[in-house]
Scaffold this active site. Structure first.
Site, short mmCIF file in Angstrom:
data_model
loop_
_atom_site.label_atom_id
_atom_site.label_comp_id
_atom_site.label_asym_id
_atom_site.label_seq_id
_atom_site.Cartn_x
_atom_site.Cartn_y
_atom_site.Cartn_z
N LYS A 154 -3.09 12.60 6.61
CA LYS A 154 -1.73 12.15 6.35
C LYS A 154 -1.76 10.79 5.69
CE LYS A 154 1.35 9.85 8.65
NZ LYS A 154 1.95 9.09 7.54
N GLY B 144 -4.96 1.49 10.55
CA GLY B 144 -3.59 0.98 10.52
C GLY B 144 -3.43 -0.14 11.52
N GLU C 261 -9.77 1.90 13.02
CA GLU C 261 -10.02 0.71 12.21
C GLU C 261 -8.69 -0.02 12.13
OE1 GLU C 261 -9.86 -1.78 9.76
OE2 GLU C 261 -10.26 -0.44 8.08
N CYS D 139 -6.92 -5.52 5.69
CA CYS D 139 -7.19 -5.68 7.13
C CYS D 139 -8.21 -6.79 7.38
CB CYS D 139 -7.62 -4.37 7.74
SG CYS D 139 -8.87 -3.53 6.80
N GLU E 132 -1.44 -11.11 12.84
CA GLU E 132 -1.81 -10.61 11.52
C GLU E 132 -0.55 -10.62 10.66
OE1 GLU E 132 -2.89 -6.40 11.17
OE2 GLU E 132 -4.41 -6.97 9.72
#
Ligand code: NAI
Length: 788
Positions: free
Chosen positions: A191, A243, A265, A299, A396
């Site tokens: 997806k 994500g 991750e 990331c 983040e």
């Protein structure tokens, strides 16, 4: 139009746009409306949503919202395709991966333009970084497919993999997921993120064109709900997710106890450390890549600048000058540095975070310079005057925002760098190789770049420590994440342990008067905090001893002692081996006594169990200096040293059966790799381990490396699972308790291994190999400039 003479005078950039015509033609050829790609066919579009160009706000196409029925159909197709696909020879599978790589290269420009239109990233990046890396990934994994049976002889693929990816590198993340999965013989349902599905749909067309067997790759588009349907589907054997940490934790909660494979991750807040002896101009250019590549939506973005105080002013001044020359604008323009963020909601998210940070005292600098009036554009920003607690330092941001702090000493740099819940990546700049290589092992992160940044390659594993997730993508570790031992599916439900209960009024005979064993914490015997004792019986129900009833406080003390002993991880492997050999020798010396104790507790042959335990200690003493890393040769001027590092503090809850071997088989690999341990021995028969204290003390094991807390396994496992100071947890017990352990481990995303009520026979020699060594370690890739 500028005259040439005028251009020479102003030295301004002229517009250099890449044409969108072919991408538009491709969208038109699909009527700008897409269904899913399931079982090698396109479904009719269902309920749809718009995917927009974030640079202009224009709708590019309508994408279907995947329903539970769509996910069912995709799982069915993937399941049917699995048997023939996994039965193909590695060479045949490799040829398909090779064909995909070639097709991506042939259509590279179309992929790049479409990616930039859908995501907003500068064409320079999609053209020169994303798409070439996609092709490289498929090439690399074509080779793994072919060599699989030689390199992973006892492994089999999981089966059907559900893969959920984010929007920051849409096609690259697809490649990171699909290439290793297919090479290993899995089939997939992928997806894409809702903002960026188009290149995944173009990729589906490539799969069709190269004749990939139907059902091997299925693309189901949709939003979070579609992702949830994939995660919860019972027909899926492994979930791979990239994500946010928040969604990663939610997925961990849903998969807990299901036995599904999982790799995560997740986010990061990676430090970018500049020492005073760094080549400052190079460090500035690196920093531009670290934080403004892909608008900071990376990331592993180097989003926390840590600069040595002595050069702070000079560095910040130079950085501001460089920021002024960064061009923000149309992502399709080839000379643009910073494009559009992915969607208005992300721009809002970043603005909100900035407001919070400023309210907490942060000072924000933005360079002057034009920014398009419409579209999702933000200026590059530098944030100063922050403490570690500021929102902008802790969270983040996932945008073009750099926070800067200074440090005085290397020790302070390490402390600041590690002061985060994340551990994805780090960058170190110094011209002093001793300093750089001294700092790299001290940083808790899965990737460390020295005098470079944001280097990626298919041959080099990528992934995080701590709340940045677990599992690696790329290289051998990445392949391992899509394989499992062939024998695992043969495991049967463990027979219920023989229940031992008190019979009669049961006085301890006079020979046992002093037999109340204490805990073993920090190298000392410690009384249980509860001041309660736990009675130990033989199989006939006769009382044979007493141990302490451990509680939360005992675990806390043991974890503290284990954390304090983490120097063990940097003890030379040779020394760790010697200590394990010494433990084996000292245990062997007292084998009769231990054998008698095992017999007393279980009624079974203790001699055999002691001999196996000694042999197991030998086995892992032998491994301590052999299970180590590799050096990769990525196609750039660098090598990547893949270092095998321990997880840190391991909680180990031993099985009920085999009171000695059950613990030794688990602590030996953990110790060999440099972990420190909090062990909960068999709750029914703990005396073999409480007897071991003296063996430990006479074997030079440093204080705190092995800590032993006796008590109820399930209660103590829960405390270990919830403890943020525990980095990994191995639990032998029932399916129900294993589920509890996995769910309770979510807070710090600790890595768990649970037996789920299955009969792992730890006496089997298969457990003398790398099975537990891999689980006791994680790979850190340190990129070092090398060669010309
Ligand atoms: P997200 O984690 O919600 O989305 C990533 C993917 O997960 C998408 O495909 C999404 O549809 C799917 N998803 C969402 N909820 C799900 C669920 N409950 N179950 C299964 N799949 C689900 O990320 P989002 O909301 O787009 O971005 C928010 C923040 O997350 C970013 O600002 C950034 O801080 C972080 N993030 C980090 C990424 C990384 O690579 N580390 C990538 C994307 C976002």
């Amino acid at each position: 139009m500028n005259k040439i003479a005028q251009i020479f005078q102003s030295l301004d950039y002229g517009p250099a746009p890449e044409g969108p015509e072919q991408a538009n033609a491709w969208l038109d050829s699909h009527g700008r409306k897409f269904g899913h790609f399931i079982d090698g066919k396109w479904t009719a579009p269902g309920k749809t949503f718009s995917t927009d160009n974030p640079a202009s706000g224009e709708s590019l196409a309508q994408i279907s919202e995947g329903t539970a029925d769509d996910v069912n159909a995709a799982v069915k197709a993937a399941r049917a395709a699995f048997k023939p696909w996994s039965a193909l020879s590695g060479y045949e599978r490799g040829k398909y991966l090779y064909a995909i790589a070639r097709a991506v290269q042939k259509h590279a420009r179309l992929f790049a333009v479409l990616e930039t239109m859908d995501n907003g990233k500068p064409i320079r990046e999609s053209r020169d970084v994303d798409i070439p890396l996609v092709a490289r990934h498929f090439y690399h994994h074509a080779g793994w497919a072919q060599h699989l049976s030689r390199e992973f002889p006892d492994a089999v693929p999981y089966g059907v993999c559900g893969q959920i990816i984010p929007w920051n590198f849409p096609l690259l993340m697809l490649a990171w997921k699909i290439a290793p999965a297919l090479a290993a013989g899995n089939t997939v349902i992928l997806k894409p993120a809702e903002f960026t599905s188009l290149t995944a749909l173009l990729f589906a067309e490539i799969c069709e064109r190269i004749g990939l067997p139907k059902g091997v790759v299925n693309i189901v588009t949709g939003q979070g709900g579609t992702g949830e349907a994939i995660v919860a589907h019972e027909g899926i054997d492994k979930i791979a997710f990239t994500g946010s940490t928040e969604v990663g934790k939610a997925i961990r909660a849903v998969t807990a106890g299901t036995g599904k494979g999982l790799s995560l991750e997740l986010g990061g807040k990676s430090p970018y450390i500049v020492f005073e002896d760094a080549d400052i101009d190079s460090a500035i250019e690196g920093l531009v890549d670290a934080i403004w590549f892909n608008q900071g939506q990376v990331c592993c973005a180097g989003s926390r600048l840590l600069v040595q105080e002595s050069i702070e002013d000079r560095f910040i001044t130079k950085l501001k000058t460089r920021m002024a020359s960064l061009r923000v604008g149309d992502p399709l323009d080839k000379s643009i540095d910073i494009g559009a963020l992915v969607a208005p909601v992300q721009v809002e998210r970043i603005r909100d975070l900035m407001k919070r940070g400023v309210a907490e005292g942060a000072v924000v600098y933005e360079a002057d310079g034009p920014v398009p009036a419409n579209g999702c554009f933000l200026k590059p920003a530098l944030v100063t005057n922050v403490s570690p607690a500021n929102t902008l330092v802790a969270e983040e941001i996932f945008g073009p925002v750099l926070v800067a702090m200074s440090f005085r000493t290397p020790e302070e740099a390490v402390a600041l760098a590690n002061n985060t819940k994340y551990g994805l990546a780090a960058t170190i700049w110094s011209e002093n190789i001793n300093l750089a290589l001294d700092i790299a092992p001290k940083i808790k992160a899965g990737v460390v770049w020295i005098n470079g940044t944001n280097n990626f390659d298919a041959a080099v594993g990528f992934g995080g420590y701590k709340e940045s997730g677990f599992g690696r993508e790329g290289g051998r570790e990445g392949m391992a994440a899509y394989l499992k031992p062939a024998w695992e599916k043969e495991l049967k439900v463990a027979p219920a342990a023989k229940a031992i209960a008190a019979k009669g009024d049961n006085p301890l005979d006079s020979a046992h008067v002093d037999q109340t064993a204490k805990m073993y914490i920090g190298g000392k015997q410690a009384r249980p905090d509860s001041a309660y004792e736990r009675l130990v019986f033989d199989p006939a129900g006769k009382l044979i001893g007493e141990v302490g009833e451990g509680n939360r406080k005992d675990i806390r003390n043991a974890v503290e002692a284990a954390r304090g002993a983490l120097g063990w991880s940097t003890t030379a492997a040779h020394s760790r081996a010697q200590i394990l050999y010494f433990l084996a020798e000292n245990l062997d010396y007292r084998r009769d006594e231990f054998a008698a104790r095992i017999k007393a507790q279980t009624g079974e042959d203790g001699g055999n169990e002691v001999a196996l335990s000694v042999e197991r200690l030998f086995a892992f003493a032998g491994w301590a200096d052999k299970y180590d890393g590799a050096v990769h040769n990525p196609p750039m001027r660098a090598v990547a040293a893949a270092m095998v590092e321990p997880l840190g503090v391991l909680g180990i809850v031993a099985p009920t059966a085999r009171p000695l071997l059950g613990s030794i088989a688990l602590i030996a690999p953990a110790l060999a790799m440099g972990n420190t341990v909090v062990l909960v021995p068999s709750s029914q028969s703990p005396l073999s381990l409480t007897d071991l204290y003296q063996v430990i003390e006479t074997s030079d094991v440093p204080n705190g490396v092995i800590n032993i807390v006796t008590g109820d396994s399930v209660t103590l496992a829960k405390t270990l699972a919830e403890h943020d100071g525990v980095d990994g947890l191995w639990f032998a017990g029932s399916a129900e308790a294993s589920t509890m352990v996995e769910k309770a481990s979510i807070s710090n995303l600790k890595q768990t291994w649970t037996t789920r009520g299955l009969n792992y026979d730890l006496a089997d020699r298969r457990f003398e190999g790398d099975y537990f060594l891999a689980k006791a370690t994680q790979v850190k890739n340190v990129w070092i400039p090398y060669g010309a």
